[in-house]
Each structure stands twice: as structure tokens, then as C-alpha cells.
Design a protein around this motif. Sequence first.
Motif, PDB file in Angstrom:
ATOM      1  N   MET A   1       1.078  -1.233   0.558  1.00 13.34           N
ATOM      2  CA  MET A   1      -0.443   0.035  -0.317  1.00 13.34           C
ATOM      3  C   MET A   1       1.116   1.409  -0.331  1.00 13.34           C
ATOM      4  O   MET A   1       1.645   1.571   0.440  1.00 13.34           O
ATOM      5  N   THR A   2       0.429   2.394  -0.939  1.00 10.91           N
ATOM      6  CA  THR A   2       1.262   3.511  -0.784  1.00 10.91           C
ATOM      7  C   THR A   2       0.661   4.971  -1.265  1.00 10.91           C
ATOM      8  O   THR A   2      -0.560   4.775  -1.940  1.00 10.91           O
ATOM      9  N   ILE A   3       0.363   5.602  -0.494  1.00 13.89           N
ATOM     10  CA  ILE A   3      -0.401   6.750  -0.733  1.00 13.89           C
ATOM     11  C   ILE A   3       0.995   7.830  -0.176  1.00 13.89           C
ATOM     12  O   ILE A   3       2.224   7.877   0.139  1.00 13.89           O
ATOM     13  N   GLN A   4       0.152   8.958  -0.523  1.00  9.96           N
ATOM     14  CA  GLN A   4       1.926  10.138  -1.329  1.00  9.96           C
ATOM     15  C   GLN A   4       1.210  11.068  -0.957  1.00  9.96           C
ATOM     16  O   GLN A   4      -0.394  11.539  -0.820  1.00  9.96           O
ATOM     17  N   ARG A   5       1.564  12.035  -0.152  1.00 12.18           N
ATOM     18  CA  ARG A   5       0.758  13.559   0.322  1.00 12.18           C
ATOM     19  C   ARG A   5       1.693  14.335   0.736  1.00 12.18           C
ATOM     20  O   ARG A   5       2.237  14.168   1.372  1.00 12.18           O
ATOM     21  N   ARG A   6       1.271  15.771   0.333  1.00  9.77           N
ATOM     22  CA  ARG A   6       2.829  16.487  -0.225  1.00  9.77           C
ATOM     23  C   ARG A   6       4.218  16.256  -0.137  1.00  9.77           C
ATOM     24  O   ARG A   6       4.980  16.877   0.613  1.00  9.77           O
ATOM     25  N   GLY A   7       4.550  15.529  -0.913  1.00  8.33           N
ATOM     26  CA  GLY A   7       5.886  14.441  -1.348  1.00  8.33           C
ATOM     27  C   GLY A   7       5.718  13.967  -0.433  1.00  8.33           C
ATOM     28  O   GLY A   7       7.676  13.413  -0.646  1.00  8.33           O
ATOM     29  N   VAL A   8       5.247  13.558   0.755  1.00  6.63           N
ATOM     30  CA  VAL A   8       5.828  12.559   1.367  1.00  6.63           C
ATOM     31  C   VAL A   8       5.020  11.216   0.707  1.00  6.63           C
ATOM     32  O   VAL A   8       3.721  11.199   0.721  1.00  6.63           O
ATOM     33  N   ILE A   9       6.152  10.086   0.428  1.00  3.17           N
ATOM     34  CA  ILE A   9       5.704   8.658   0.359  1.00  3.17           C
ATOM     35  C   ILE A   9       5.475   7.610   1.578  1.00  3.17           C
ATOM     36  O   ILE A   9       6.308   7.674   2.564  1.00  3.17           O
ATOM     37  N   TYR A  10       4.025   7.315   1.633  1.00  2.58           N
ATOM     38  CA  TYR A  10       4.262   6.753   3.347  1.00  2.58           C
ATOM     39  C   TYR A  10       3.347   4.965   1.995  1.00  2.58           C
ATOM     40  O   TYR A  10       2.337   4.827   1.440  1.00  2.58           O
ATOM     41  N   ARG A  11       4.211   3.979   2.379  1.00  3.96           N
ATOM     42  CA  ARG A  11       4.757   2.693   1.725  1.00  3.96           C
ATOM     43  C   ARG A  11       4.639   1.932   3.270  1.00  3.96           C
ATOM     44  O   ARG A  11       5.066   1.461   4.351  1.00  3.96           O
ATOM     45  N   LYS A  12       3.789   0.215   2.765  1.00  6.09           N
ATOM     46  CA  LYS A  12       4.131  -0.082   4.272  1.00  6.09           C
ATOM     47  C   LYS A  12       3.094  -1.582   3.108  1.00  6.09           C
ATOM     48  O   LYS A  12       2.825  -1.664   2.405  1.00  6.09           O
ATOM     49  N   HIS A  13       3.597  -2.943   3.381  1.00  8.98           N
ATOM     50  CA  HIS A  13       3.285  -4.303   2.469  1.00  8.98           C
ATOM     51  C   HIS A  13       2.766  -5.188   3.934  1.00  8.98           C
ATOM     52  O   HIS A  13       2.644  -4.799   5.010  1.00  8.98           O
ATOM     53  N   PHE A  14       1.943  -5.531   3.261  1.00 11.41           N
ATOM     54  CA  PHE A  14       0.938  -6.068   3.998  1.00 11.41           C
ATOM     55  C   PHE A  14       0.954  -8.024   3.301  1.00 11.41           C
ATOM     56  O   PHE A  14      -0.165  -8.241   2.324  1.00 11.41           O
ATOM     57  N   SER A  15       1.492  -8.952   4.021  1.00  8.56           N
ATOM     58  CA  SER A  15       1.891  -9.866   3.215  1.00  8.56           C
ATOM     59  C   SER A  15       0.790 -10.550   3.677  1.00  8.56           C
ATOM     60  O   SER A  15       0.039 -10.698   5.019  1.00  8.56           O
ATOM     61  N   ASP A  16       0.055 -11.757   2.851  1.00 11.64           N
ATOM     62  CA  ASP A  16      -1.246 -13.138   3.530  1.00 11.64           C
ATOM     63  C   ASP A  16      -0.318 -13.182   4.495  1.00 11.64           C
ATOM     64  O   ASP A  16      -1.210 -13.912   5.386  1.00 11.64           O
TER      65      ASP A  16
END
Length: 151
Positions: A1-16
Amino acid sequence: MTIQRRGVIYRKHFSDGVFGGKQRSFAAAKEYRDEVIAAHPPLSMQEYSNIVKKNNRSGVVGVCRYCASETRDLPEEKQRWFWVASWPLPDGRRKRVKFSVKKYGEDGAFQMAMDARASALGKLVGAFDPGAVRRKASRRRPAAAAAPSAG
């Protein structure tokens, strides 16, 4: 999952495997997404509309000088120039209005373009949706028009 806000990237992986299956990993990803969005809301339409682009040459966001394409190759005195104001619409399209330099003068056309854009931005509400451009509105014909008439 990746979300970008005001130039900052928030990324986290959610493994089954880590979360115990697809449904649990999906639920965890949605929860993370909701937390990021709550902490970092999307840009408002007005904030998005005032981002200065690198290629801005007029000094005013959303206002540019434009030569009508059909006159571009003509001698300078026959070219038609405009000041153009543009702004985003909620569905991702852009609205543009142009003001003739010949009709209103350089300064007059520029001022009219700035005023038109400022007026339109004052009416913009809601958050910017970067996916709106990719989601095409369905172009279905009304039921009455779709069926040929017997006659």
C-alpha cells in the motif's frame, strides 16, 4: 500500500502470510490507509490548483500566453495571441477560457485571465482526487435513444 501526501510517501506491505490470509491483510491495509488519510488529508482543490509548476513562465499559476495554432506559422502581425486561464474541475477535466490580446490588449487580457481563474477557484470545493482523470464517465445513451424505432 502506497500513499503520497505533500511530497511524502507512506508505504507499507501487507503480506497474506504475516496477516493470516487475504481478507486479514486487506483489512489491515485499509486500516493503515485510513490512519494515513486521517493524519494527512488530501490536498483541497484550491491547494492543488495553486501548486507552482516548474514550467510556469507567466508568474501566475494557471495563466499562460497562447498563440492560436492555426496562426503559429504566419508572420507575427497575423498571429492571434491570447491569455488563457485554466483550472481543474471536480471530475478531473480542466476548464479553459481565453482572452484575446488584440481585443483587450496585453495587460487587459492578462488581467481578465487572472480574474476568471480567481473567480473559478473561489467556487472550487472538496478534496483533489488524482484518480478522477483516469475514471472515465460512462457514455451510455438513454434507453429511448438506444433502441431504433419501428416504423
